[in-house]
Design an enzyme around this catalytic site. Structure first.
Site, PDB file in Angstrom:
ATOM      1  N   GLY A 103      27.231  42.332 -14.587  1.00  0.00           N
ATOM      2  CA  GLY A 103      26.991  41.610 -13.332  1.00  0.00           C
ATOM      3  C   GLY A 103      26.266  40.299 -13.591  1.00  0.00           C
ATOM      4  N   GLN A 104      25.999  39.552 -12.541  1.00  0.00           N
ATOM      5  CA  GLN A 104      25.303  38.260 -12.697  1.00  0.00           C
ATOM      6  C   GLN A 104      23.960  38.465 -13.400  1.00  0.00           C
ATOM      7  OE1 GLN A 104      25.923  35.236  -9.386  1.00  0.00           O
ATOM      8  NE2 GLN A 104      25.583  37.077  -8.199  1.00  0.00           N
ATOM      9  N   ALA A 135      24.594  47.349  -8.551  1.00  0.00           N
ATOM     10  CA  ALA A 135      24.444  47.583  -7.107  1.00  0.00           C
ATOM     11  C   ALA A 135      25.791  47.364  -6.448  1.00  0.00           C
ATOM     12  CB  ALA A 135      23.416  46.622  -6.510  1.00  0.00           C
ATOM     13  N   TYR A 136      25.953  47.985  -5.311  1.00  0.00           N
ATOM     14  CA  TYR A 136      27.098  47.676  -4.444  1.00  0.00           C
ATOM     15  C   TYR A 136      26.677  46.412  -3.701  1.00  0.00           C
ATOM     16  CZ  TYR A 136      30.688  48.304  -0.849  1.00  0.00           C
ATOM     17  OH  TYR A 136      31.757  48.133  -0.012  1.00  0.00           O
ATOM     18  N   THR A 171      16.628  43.456  -2.123  1.00  0.00           N
ATOM     19  CA  THR A 171      17.172  42.265  -1.469  1.00  0.00           C
ATOM     20  C   THR A 171      16.333  41.773  -0.289  1.00  0.00           C
ATOM     21  OG1 THR A 171      19.096  41.494  -0.209  1.00  0.00           O
ATOM     22  CG2 THR A 171      18.615  43.824  -0.071  1.00  0.00           C
ATOM     23  N   ASP A 172      16.453  40.474  -0.020  1.00  0.00           N
ATOM     24  CA  ASP A 172      15.866  39.881   1.186  1.00  0.00           C
ATOM     25  C   ASP A 172      16.526  40.442   2.454  1.00  0.00           C
ATOM     26  OD1 ASP A 172      18.229  38.626   0.292  1.00  0.00           O
ATOM     27  OD2 ASP A 172      17.790  36.783   1.374  1.00  0.00           O
ATOM     28  N   TYR A 190      24.641  46.931   4.077  1.00  0.00           N
ATOM     29  CA  TYR A 190      24.150  46.657   2.715  1.00  0.00           C
ATOM     30  C   TYR A 190      22.616  46.714   2.695  1.00  0.00           C
ATOM     31  CZ  TYR A 190      22.726  43.669  -1.230  1.00  0.00           C
ATOM     32  OH  TYR A 190      22.105  43.150  -2.344  1.00  0.00           O
ATOM     33  N   LYS A 219      20.190  49.313   0.566  1.00  0.00           N
ATOM     34  CA  LYS A 219      19.197  48.868  -0.412  1.00  0.00           C
ATOM     35  C   LYS A 219      17.793  49.362  -0.019  1.00  0.00           C
ATOM     36  CE  LYS A 219      19.762  46.464  -3.514  1.00  0.00           C
ATOM     37  NZ  LYS A 219      20.108  46.788  -4.934  1.00  0.00           N
ATOM     38  N   TRP A 254      19.864  35.468  -2.634  1.00  0.00           N
ATOM     39  CA  TRP A 254      20.852  34.407  -2.841  1.00  0.00           C
ATOM     40  C   TRP A 254      21.089  34.138  -4.340  1.00  0.00           C
ATOM     41  CZ3 TRP A 254      20.577  29.908   1.228  1.00  0.00           C
ATOM     42  CH2 TRP A 254      20.461  30.438   2.509  1.00  0.00           C
TER      43      TRP A 254
HETATM   44  N1  NAP Z   1      23.961  38.629  -5.416  1.00  0.00           N
HETATM   45  C1  NAP Z   1      23.005  38.331  -4.533  1.00  0.00           C
HETATM   46  O1  NAP Z   1      23.057  37.308  -3.839  1.00  0.00           O
HETATM   47  C2  NAP Z   1      21.811  39.234  -4.382  1.00  0.00           C
HETATM   48  C3  NAP Z   1      20.873  38.939  -3.363  1.00  0.00           C
HETATM   49  C4  NAP Z   1      19.777  39.775  -3.211  1.00  0.00           C
HETATM   50  C5  NAP Z   1      19.596  40.871  -4.048  1.00  0.00           C
HETATM   51  N2  NAP Z   1      20.533  41.129  -5.007  1.00  0.00           N
HETATM   52  C6  NAP Z   1      20.326  42.311  -5.852  1.00  0.00           C
HETATM   53  O2  NAP Z   1      20.178  41.858  -7.190  1.00  0.00           O
HETATM   54  C7  NAP Z   1      20.705  42.838  -8.085  1.00  0.00           C
HETATM   55  C8  NAP Z   1      21.688  42.180  -9.037  1.00  0.00           C
HETATM   56  O3  NAP Z   1      22.777  41.672  -8.266  1.00  0.00           O
HETATM   57  P1  NAP Z   1      23.913  40.757  -8.916  1.00  0.00           P
HETATM   58  O4  NAP Z   1      23.939  39.502  -8.145  1.00  0.00           O
HETATM   59  O5  NAP Z   1      23.784  40.723 -10.386  1.00  0.00           O
HETATM   60  O6  NAP Z   1      25.196  41.621  -8.487  1.00  0.00           O
HETATM   61  P2  NAP Z   1      26.665  41.610  -9.099  1.00  0.00           P
HETATM   62  O7  NAP Z   1      26.906  40.371  -9.865  1.00  0.00           O
HETATM   63  O8  NAP Z   1      27.550  41.983  -7.969  1.00  0.00           O
HETATM   64  O9  NAP Z   1      26.604  42.795 -10.132  1.00  0.00           O
HETATM   65  C9  NAP Z   1      26.493  44.116  -9.722  1.00  0.00           C
HETATM   66  C10 NAP Z   1      27.017  45.003 -10.811  1.00  0.00           C
HETATM   67  O10 NAP Z   1      26.971  46.341 -10.320  1.00  0.00           O
HETATM   68  C11 NAP Z   1      28.152  46.979 -10.731  1.00  0.00           C
HETATM   69  N3  NAP Z   1      28.510  48.075  -9.835  1.00  0.00           N
HETATM   70  C12 NAP Z   1      28.943  48.023  -8.565  1.00  0.00           C
HETATM   71  N4  NAP Z   1      29.239  49.250  -8.128  1.00  0.00           N
HETATM   72  C13 NAP Z   1      29.005  50.095  -9.154  1.00  0.00           C
HETATM   73  C14 NAP Z   1      29.134  51.482  -9.342  1.00  0.00           C
HETATM   74  N5  NAP Z   1      29.602  52.283  -8.376  1.00  0.00           N
HETATM   75  N6  NAP Z   1      28.788  52.019 -10.537  1.00  0.00           N
HETATM   76  C15 NAP Z   1      28.351  51.244 -11.537  1.00  0.00           C
HETATM   77  N7  NAP Z   1      28.208  49.907 -11.429  1.00  0.00           N
HETATM   78  C16 NAP Z   1      28.530  49.345 -10.249  1.00  0.00           C
HETATM   79  C17 NAP Z   1      29.213  45.924 -10.680  1.00  0.00           C
HETATM   80  O11 NAP Z   1      30.264  46.307 -11.507  1.00  0.00           O
HETATM   81  P3  NAP Z   1      31.783  45.874 -11.190  1.00  0.00           P
HETATM   82  O12 NAP Z   1      31.854  44.477 -11.738  1.00  0.00           O
HETATM   83  O13 NAP Z   1      32.593  46.877 -11.922  1.00  0.00           O
HETATM   84  O14 NAP Z   1      31.941  45.934  -9.699  1.00  0.00           O
HETATM   85  C18 NAP Z   1      28.461  44.695 -11.185  1.00  0.00           C
HETATM   86  O15 NAP Z   1      28.559  44.557 -12.577  1.00  0.00           O
HETATM   87  C19 NAP Z   1      21.292  43.937  -7.203  1.00  0.00           C
HETATM   88  O16 NAP Z   1      20.352  44.961  -7.039  1.00  0.00           O
HETATM   89  C20 NAP Z   1      21.518  43.257  -5.871  1.00  0.00           C
HETATM   90  O17 NAP Z   1      21.484  44.174  -4.784  1.00  0.00           O
HETATM   91  C21 NAP Z   1      21.635  40.335  -5.203  1.00  0.00           C
END
Ligand code: NAP
Length: 305
Positions: free
Chosen positions: A10-11, A65-66, A106-107, A130, A134, A155
């Site tokens: 993931g990111q 995360a989803y 998350t926010d 979502y 969380k 974000w």
């Molecule tokens: N992105 C945002 O803007 C944001 C904002 C606030 C908080 N956050 C939090 O920050 C954290 C990191 O987020 P991120 O931006 O890195 O998210 P991301 O890029 O969407 O990465 C999430 C990872 O989780 C994996 N995943 C999803 N469903 C899964 C499952 N059932 N089993 C195993 N792995 C699974 C995904 O794999 P696949 O590639 O196979 O789907 C992906 O690699 C998370 O906790 C998120 O809730 C993110």
């Protein structure tokens, strides 16, 4: 120290991977698995428990995360399983096995109606599925009383994955005018900085006790409209774009989405400063770092949808 990293592609996960590798033995997991990664679907509690029992990590770093905010409205049970139940299981395993859990939230646990930045202890009231999923994860972790730290962030963007920055650059390829929402305010956070905040917490021993929640976001609260302006200015200055498209600000009602978003979910980061003794990165510097990375590998990282 043995780390179990989930969501390693993931990111955030892909930024954490080398930082954790440099600090101990890393067992990385992705949903599908691969040559360097174990397969782990967090919706399957049996597989998760078996993997924890086999690897016996001293620190679980849950970057998975989803994150499909709109899709979660039609898949609330799956979002709940991945974002609520699985972190709870990790936390209880950690409590029973003298391990620790570093988790991200998350926010969007806030309703976005507060006029000033949100503190860690402000009342939570998520307005979408979502955010509710969380929040369930946060609650299950706190209830386990394991050694843990929950970093709430906002974000998130990176030079790979699905995010607003890549979407804007993609749109700018074909259009010279763009409409962008200006009635949602938050703190954009580069995944590279978030990973740095996270490992600083590890290095400073914050995972040796139940440390609760800390807000972790880069500096610079803004609207999506303002963030788009900053992205295009930086991209032009780095030669990634010839010219910035003309931007027009619109309200959220111009782009109806399945999930409602908080109007203002700016996270206050005073606690991060105090605990980690580092300043949140400036928005323009973070953008420049991310876009420089993108310039180094442009074709691999552009979004396709
Ligand atoms: N992105 C945002 O803007 C944001 C904002 C606030 C908080 N956050 C939090 O920050 C954290 C990191 O987020 P991120 O931006 O890195 O998210 P991301 O890029 O969407 O990465 C999430 C990872 O989780 C994996 N995943 C999803 N469903 C899964 C499952 N059932 N089993 C195993 N792995 C699974 C995904 O794999 P696949 O590639 O196979 O789907 C992906 O690699 C998370 O906790 C998120 O809730 C993110």
């Amino acid at each position: 120290m043995t780390f179990l990293l989930t969501g390693a592609d993931g990111q955030l996960g892909s930024e954490l991977r080398p930082l954790l590798q440099a600090r101990g033995t890393l067992v990385s997991c992705t949903r599908r698995g691969g040559s360097k990664d174990r397969p782990l679907d967090l919706a399957d509690a049996t597989v998760l428990t078996a993997l924890l029992d086999e690897v016996r990590p001293s620190l679980i770093v849950n970057a998975a995360a989803y994150t499909a905010v709109d899709q979660a409205e039609s898949e609330p049970d799956l979002a709940h399983a991945v974002n609520g139940v699985a972190p709870g299981l990790m936390a209880r395993w950690a409590a029973e096995n003298d391990a620790a859990l570093l988790h991200f939230s998350t926010d969007y646990v806030f309703d976005g109606r507060k006029a000033s930045p949100y503190l860690e202890d402000d009342p939570v009231a998520p307005i979408n599925a979502y955010g509710r999923s969380k929040l369930e994860g946060e609650r299950q972790i706190a209830a386990s009383a394991c050694k843990h730290l929950v970093m709430r962030t906002s974000w998130v963007y990176a030079s790979h994955g699905q995010n607003f920055l890549l979407k804007m650059l993609e749109l700018a390829r074909d259009r010279d005018h763009l409409q962008v929402v200006s009635d949602q305010i938050g703190r954009p956070t580069w995944a590279g900085n978030l990973a740095r905040y996270a490992v600083t917490a590890v290095d400073r021993g914050l995972l040796a006790a139940p440390s609760g929640i800390v807000h972790a976001a880069d500096a610079g609260a803004c609207s999506w409209f303002e963030f788009a302006g900053a992205i295009f200015e930086t991209a032009v200055s780095l030669g990634l774009l010839d010219q910035a498209p003309a931007l027009r600000e619109v309200g959220s009602d111009a782009f109806p989405t399945a999930a409602r978003r908080p109007a203002s979910s700016v996270l206050a980061t005073g606690r991060l400063r105090k605990l980690l003794a580092i300043e949140p990165a400036a928005q323009r510097a973070a953008l420049a770092q991310c876009l420089s990375e993108l310039r180094a590998t442009p074709t691999a990282n552009m979004v396709s949808d």
